[in-house]
Each structure stands twice: as C-alpha cells, then as structure tokens.
Design a protein around this motif. Sequence first.
Motif, PDB file in Angstrom:
ATOM      1  N   ALA A  79       0.825  -1.211   0.000  1.00  7.08           N
ATOM      2  CA  ALA A  79       0.000   0.000   0.000  1.00  7.08           C
ATOM      3  C   ALA A  79       0.859   1.261   0.000  1.00  7.08           C
ATOM      4  CB  ALA A  79      -0.933  -0.005   1.198  1.00  7.08           C
ATOM      5  N   THR A  80       2.030   1.219   0.631  1.00  2.00           N
ATOM      6  CA  THR A  80       2.908   2.387   0.652  1.00  2.00           C
ATOM      7  C   THR A  80       3.384   2.741  -0.748  1.00  2.00           C
ATOM      8  OG1 THR A  80       3.627   1.839   2.882  1.00  2.00           O
ATOM      9  CG2 THR A  80       5.016   3.345   1.657  1.00  2.00           C
ATOM     10  N   THR A  81       3.730   1.726  -1.529  1.00  2.00           N
ATOM     11  CA  THR A  81       4.170   1.979  -2.900  1.00  2.00           C
ATOM     12  C   THR A  81       3.054   2.608  -3.720  1.00  2.00           C
ATOM     13  OG1 THR A  81       5.713   0.137  -2.797  1.00  2.00           O
ATOM     14  CG2 THR A  81       5.079   0.911  -4.987  1.00  2.00           C
ATOM     15  N   ILE A  82       1.878   2.021  -3.660  1.00  2.63           N
ATOM     16  CA  ILE A  82       0.755   2.547  -4.445  1.00  2.63           C
ATOM     17  C   ILE A  82       0.387   3.943  -3.962  1.00  2.63           C
ATOM     18  CG2 ILE A  82      -1.653   2.181  -5.081  1.00  2.63           C
ATOM     19  CD1 ILE A  82      -1.086  -0.855  -4.750  1.00  2.63           C
ATOM     20  N   TRP A  83       0.374   4.160  -2.650  1.00  4.94           N
ATOM     21  CA  TRP A  83       0.033   5.473  -2.103  1.00  4.94           C
ATOM     22  C   TRP A  83       1.020   6.533  -2.579  1.00  4.94           C
ATOM     23  CZ3 TRP A  83       2.707   8.696   1.256  1.00  4.94           C
ATOM     24  CH2 TRP A  83       1.979   9.772   1.741  1.00  4.94           C
ATOM     25  N   SER A  84       2.317   6.211  -2.555  1.00  2.00           N
ATOM     26  CA  SER A  84       3.317   7.200  -2.985  1.00  2.00           C
ATOM     27  C   SER A  84       3.156   7.523  -4.468  1.00  2.00           C
ATOM     28  CB  SER A  84       4.735   6.709  -2.684  1.00  2.00           C
ATOM     29  OG  SER A  84       5.068   5.595  -3.469  1.00  2.00           O
ATOM     30  N   MET A  85       2.775   6.549  -5.257  1.00  3.72           N
ATOM     31  CA  MET A  85       2.553   6.810  -6.677  1.00  3.72           C
ATOM     32  C   MET A  85       1.293   7.652  -6.888  1.00  3.72           C
ATOM     33  SD  MET A  85       3.738   3.177  -8.261  1.00  3.72           S
ATOM     34  CE  MET A  85       3.630   3.711  -9.959  1.00  3.72           C
ATOM     35  N   GLN A  86       0.257   7.397  -6.085  1.00  2.00           N
ATOM     36  CA  GLN A  86      -0.963   8.209  -6.179  1.00  2.00           C
ATOM     37  C   GLN A  86      -0.672   9.673  -5.857  1.00  2.00           C
ATOM     38  OE1 GLN A  86      -3.496   6.125  -3.414  1.00  2.00           O
ATOM     39  NE2 GLN A  86      -4.729   5.254  -5.058  1.00  2.00           N
ATOM     40  N   ARG A  87       0.178   9.904  -4.877  1.00  6.94           N
ATOM     41  CA  ARG A  87       0.490  11.275  -4.464  1.00  6.94           C
ATOM     42  C   ARG A  87       1.356  12.017  -5.468  1.00  6.94           C
ATOM     43  NH1 ARG A  87      -3.476  11.122  -2.543  1.00  6.94           N
ATOM     44  NH2 ARG A  87      -3.934  10.118  -0.601  1.00  6.94           N
ATOM     45  N   ALA A  95      10.342  14.655  -8.745  1.00  5.54           N
ATOM     46  CA  ALA A  95       9.465  14.603  -7.572  1.00  5.54           C
ATOM     47  C   ALA A  95       8.884  13.207  -7.394  1.00  5.54           C
ATOM     48  CB  ALA A  95       8.348  15.632  -7.707  1.00  5.54           C
ATOM     49  N   MET A  96       8.509  12.561  -8.501  1.00  4.37           N
ATOM     50  CA  MET A  96       7.971  11.210  -8.410  1.00  4.37           C
ATOM     51  C   MET A  96       9.034  10.247  -7.881  1.00  4.37           C
ATOM     52  SD  MET A  96       6.710   8.393 -11.080  1.00  4.37           S
ATOM     53  CE  MET A  96       8.393   7.872 -11.193  1.00  4.37           C
ATOM     54  N   ALA A  97      10.253  10.352  -8.411  1.00  2.00           N
ATOM     55  CA  ALA A  97      11.339   9.481  -7.939  1.00  2.00           C
ATOM     56  C   ALA A  97      11.623   9.725  -6.467  1.00  2.00           C
ATOM     57  CB  ALA A  97      12.594   9.715  -8.775  1.00  2.00           C
ATOM     58  N   ALA A  98      11.604  10.971  -6.041  1.00  2.00           N
ATOM     59  CA  ALA A  98      11.843  11.289  -4.631  1.00  2.00           C
ATOM     60  C   ALA A  98      10.741  10.702  -3.751  1.00  2.00           C
ATOM     61  CB  ALA A  98      11.930  12.798  -4.435  1.00  2.00           C
ATOM     62  N   GLY A  99       9.499  10.794  -4.184  1.00  2.00           N
ATOM     63  CA  GLY A  99       8.392  10.234  -3.416  1.00  2.00           C
ATOM     64  C   GLY A  99       8.464   8.729  -3.301  1.00  2.00           C
ATOM     65  N   VAL A 100       8.732   8.063  -4.415  1.00  2.00           N
ATOM     66  CA  VAL A 100       8.801   6.609  -4.406  1.00  2.00           C
ATOM     67  C   VAL A 100      10.015   6.134  -3.605  1.00  2.00           C
ATOM     68  CG1 VAL A 100       9.072   4.561  -5.865  1.00  2.00           C
ATOM     69  CG2 VAL A 100       7.479   6.362  -6.538  1.00  2.00           C
ATOM     70  N   MET A 101      11.162   6.797  -3.761  1.00  2.00           N
ATOM     71  CA  MET A 101      12.352   6.412  -3.001  1.00  2.00           C
ATOM     72  C   MET A 101      12.180   6.698  -1.512  1.00  2.00           C
ATOM     73  SD  MET A 101      14.492   4.814  -4.733  1.00  2.00           S
ATOM     74  CE  MET A 101      15.830   4.790  -3.571  1.00  2.00           C
ATOM     75  N   GLY A 102      11.517   7.810  -1.174  1.00  2.00           N
ATOM     76  CA  GLY A 102      11.236   8.092   0.231  1.00  2.00           C
ATOM     77  C   GLY A 102      10.364   7.007   0.840  1.00  2.00           C
ATOM     78  N   ALA A 103       9.352   6.557   0.083  1.00  2.00           N
ATOM     79  CA  ALA A 103       8.493   5.480   0.569  1.00  2.00           C
ATOM     80  C   ALA A 103       9.285   4.187   0.718  1.00  2.00           C
ATOM     81  CB  ALA A 103       7.323   5.271  -0.385  1.00  2.00           C
ATOM     82  N   TRP A 104      10.198   3.925  -0.216  1.00  2.00           N
ATOM     83  CA  TRP A 104      11.023   2.723  -0.142  1.00  2.00           C
ATOM     84  C   TRP A 104      11.905   2.764   1.105  1.00  2.00           C
ATOM     85  CZ3 TRP A 104      16.321   1.728  -0.382  1.00  2.00           C
ATOM     86  CH2 TRP A 104      16.663   0.387  -0.543  1.00  2.00           C
ATOM     87  N   LEU A 105      12.513   3.910   1.379  1.00  2.00           N
ATOM     88  CA  LEU A 105      13.341   4.034   2.583  1.00  2.00           C
ATOM     89  C   LEU A 105      12.510   3.841   3.848  1.00  2.00           C
ATOM     90  CD1 LEU A 105      15.680   7.003   1.611  1.00  2.00           C
ATOM     91  CD2 LEU A 105      16.337   4.616   2.001  1.00  2.00           C
TER      92      LEU A 105
END
Length: 158
Positions: A79-87, A95-105
């Motif tokens: 859900a974190t991965t999908i949520w970060s992509m939705q945002r 910005a998308m890469a930063a959001g997805v990488m932040g969620a991964w961390l």
Amino acid sequence: MTEQNATPDRPEEPEGVEGRTHEEVQSSERAMLRRAMRSTLLLVGGLVVGGGLVGWFVAGTAGVWGALVGAGLAAFFCATTIWSMQRTVGASPTAMAAGVMGAWLAKIVVLVVVLVLLRGADFYDPYVLFVVLALGAVGSALLDYQAVRGARMPYVQP
C-alpha cells in the motif's frame, strides 16, 4: 506477389486514447492506482483469513500471529508503494522518484524495526510469517500488473 511498402505490424492504440488532455491521462492513472490499491487490500484480507486458518492448523496460535504479522507487513509494503505513486501523479519525474524512493526508505526502516522487535519472540511462527509475506508480495505484484495492463492509457503522454 509481395507488397513493396509493407510495414511491420504495430499494436493499435486503444480507442479513445488519442487526443486526450494531460488531466484526462492523470485521471486514468489515478483510477488505475485506485484499482491496484483496492485489489491489494482485498488480497491482504484474503491473506489474513486464509493465512490465519492455515497458520492455525500448522502452528496453532503462533501460526495465526505469524499470518497476522506477515499480512500486516505485506499491506504496509504494498500500500505504501501505491500510495506514494498516487500522491505523485502529474509531478515531475524528479518529484515522483523522490516520493517513491522516500516510501522505499520508510519501508526498509519499518522492516528493520519490526525484525528487531520480533527477534527472539516466540509468540509467532516465522515460517508462516514468511510464507504469508511472500504470497502478499508476489500477489500484489501480479495484481499491480493486471491493473496496469487493463488501464487505458497512452504510452506517451500529450
């Protein structure tokens, strides 16, 4: 008799895709991500029920706890991965890469914290936890693929 101007077969674009605005494409992306989130949450519900039952028969109460912890981790990760992509739909690639990488961390930190907290604990069955978590990860990836495959979005955005 051969054709001189033959072109290789190219896949046809789905009907209604060409000429869409950026906002319409983003709306399609959001709908696809909602579909992926819904499917993932249904999968996690199935993992809680099915994993809990199998865990009960395999390892008793410890198996149920293993299934619950595994399903909880699977839900958080997927859900974190999908949520970060939705945002980040419609955001710049950076910005998308930063959001997805932040969620991964964040997921890695949560995993390490959970593993440290569970180290030495005997209230759960680690094998049931592993199987439920693995089924959640593989199942979520397949459901995400199905959602993307069924989405009606162009490969190149206008």
